[in-house]
Enzyme design. Structure first.
Site, PDB file in Angstrom:
ATOM      1  N   SER A 197       0.947  -1.183   0.012  1.00 49.00           N
ATOM      2  CA  SER A 197      -0.098   0.009   0.036  1.00 49.00           C
ATOM      3  C   SER A 197       0.855   1.312  -0.090  1.00 49.00           C
ATOM      4  O   SER A 197       2.064   1.267  -0.341  1.00 49.00           O
ATOM      5  CB  SER A 197      -1.063  -0.014   1.240  1.00 49.00           C
ATOM      6  OG  SER A 197      -1.982   0.935   0.935  1.00 49.00           O
ATOM      7  N   ASN A 198       0.410   2.354   0.315  1.00 48.74           N
ATOM      8  CA  ASN A 198       1.134   3.451   0.279  1.00 48.74           C
ATOM      9  C   ASN A 198       0.548   4.425   1.502  1.00 48.74           C
ATOM     10  O   ASN A 198      -0.377   4.111   2.077  1.00 48.74           O
ATOM     11  CB  ASN A 198       1.064   4.299  -0.981  1.00 48.74           C
ATOM     12  CG  ASN A 198      -0.157   4.787  -1.285  1.00 48.74           C
ATOM     13  OD1 ASN A 198      -1.145   5.442  -0.732  1.00 48.74           O
ATOM     14  ND2 ASN A 198      -1.096   3.931  -2.482  1.00 48.74           N
ATOM     15  N   HIS A 199       1.000   5.696   1.552  1.00 48.91           N
ATOM     16  CA  HIS A 199       1.094   6.477   3.046  1.00 48.91           C
ATOM     17  C   HIS A 199      -0.329   7.525   2.725  1.00 48.91           C
ATOM     18  O   HIS A 199      -0.573   8.328   3.393  1.00 48.91           O
ATOM     19  CB  HIS A 199       2.008   7.389   3.292  1.00 48.91           C
ATOM     20  CG  HIS A 199       3.169   6.628   3.960  1.00 48.91           C
ATOM     21  ND1 HIS A 199       2.963   5.768   5.045  1.00 48.91           N
ATOM     22  CD2 HIS A 199       4.592   6.208   3.544  1.00 48.91           C
ATOM     23  CE1 HIS A 199       4.156   5.180   5.293  1.00 48.91           C
ATOM     24  NE2 HIS A 199       4.935   5.533   4.376  1.00 48.91           N
TER      25      HIS A 199
END
Ligand code: CTP
Ligand code: CA
Length: 226
Positions: free
Chosen positions: A33-35
């Site tokens: 995933s990512n931030h």
């Protein structure tokens, strides 16, 4: 809180947004995933509803409350987000892609938890996800389509390239490396580009910025639908 009718430039408009990150499963307990916090997308959804739009918010996993008057559809993966968007895109007037969609997903999802092996190295094979905003903009009766571009360098050049390549009507670019403008920040600054021009929306709180950006989107939308 409602704006009076004369300040509701999106009255009668159906507007869909994507927001937040996506999660791409590796096995039953792990994902890539990512931030992305979803804050900008949720601020835009809230602002669009206040400006009179009928808002559908397709959201990845975020820790945010649904803004009042907004219809929310929760998804996890890019594939699910793509399907949820396409399901209802035909009736939308405006589409805003704010989500930080994972560009790639693991080629296979292990049925059981992946076990550690003797080897010190591990390779994960990835496969490209569908490009949601490009697919929307490629439709025959496409809605007014707005993308985002989060960049750490050469902001305007990369954003202009995305605007052209994905055939968008507008793109909002932000420098995620700059102070106070990161993925989890409460403020942001945007360089907004469209095929024939651009404008700068200077550093502001995300809710204030959302109103400014949507006012601009409403103006351009009405310009092209006169
Ligand atoms: N986007 C999308 N679907 C994807 C990837 C991106 O809808 N699979 C949308 C984003 O929501 C954003 C825009 O495309 O509105 C630009 O995303 P970005 O990640 O900046 O562009 P990419 O084309 O993926 O290029 P790169 O990540 O290499 O910079
Ligand atoms: Ca990307």
């Amino acid at each position: 809180l409602e704006f009076p009718p004369q300040t509701q430039p999106l009255a009668g408009i159906k507007l869909m947004l994507t927001a937040g990150p996506t999660r791409e499963a590796l096995d039953p307990v792990r994902f890539i995933s990512n931030h992305s916090s979803g804050k900008m997308g949720f601020a835009l959804a809230h602002a669009a509803a206040r400006l009179g739009a009928e808002v559908t918010l397709v959201s990845g996993p975020v820790a945010l409350a649904t803004p009042t008057g907004v219809t929310r559809i929760d998804v996890e993966s890019a594939a699910q987000m793509h399907a949820a968007v396409m399901q209802d895109i035909a009736r939308q007037h405006i589409f805003i892609a704010c989500a930080a969609v994972a560009d790639y997903a693991p080629k296979t999802v292990a049925e059981h938890k992946i076990k550690k092996t003797q080897s010190d190295a591990m390779v994960i094979e990835l496969t490209k996800n569908p490009d949601i905003v490009a697919d929307v903009a490629a439709r025959e009766n496409k809605p007014f389509t707005v993308g985002f571009a989060a960049e750490t360098r050469d902001l305007e050049q990369y954003a202009r390239d995305k605007l052209n390549r994905k055939k968008l009507d507008m793109i909002a670019a932000n420098n995620v490396a700059a102070a106070g403008q990161g993925f989890n920040s409460d403020s942001n600054a945007l360089t907004v580009l469209w095929p024939t021009g651009k404008t700068e929306l200077p550093l502001a709180g995300k809710s204030e910025l959302a109103i400014l950006l949507l006012t601009l989107i409403a103006e351009k939308y009405h310009d092209t639908h006169r």
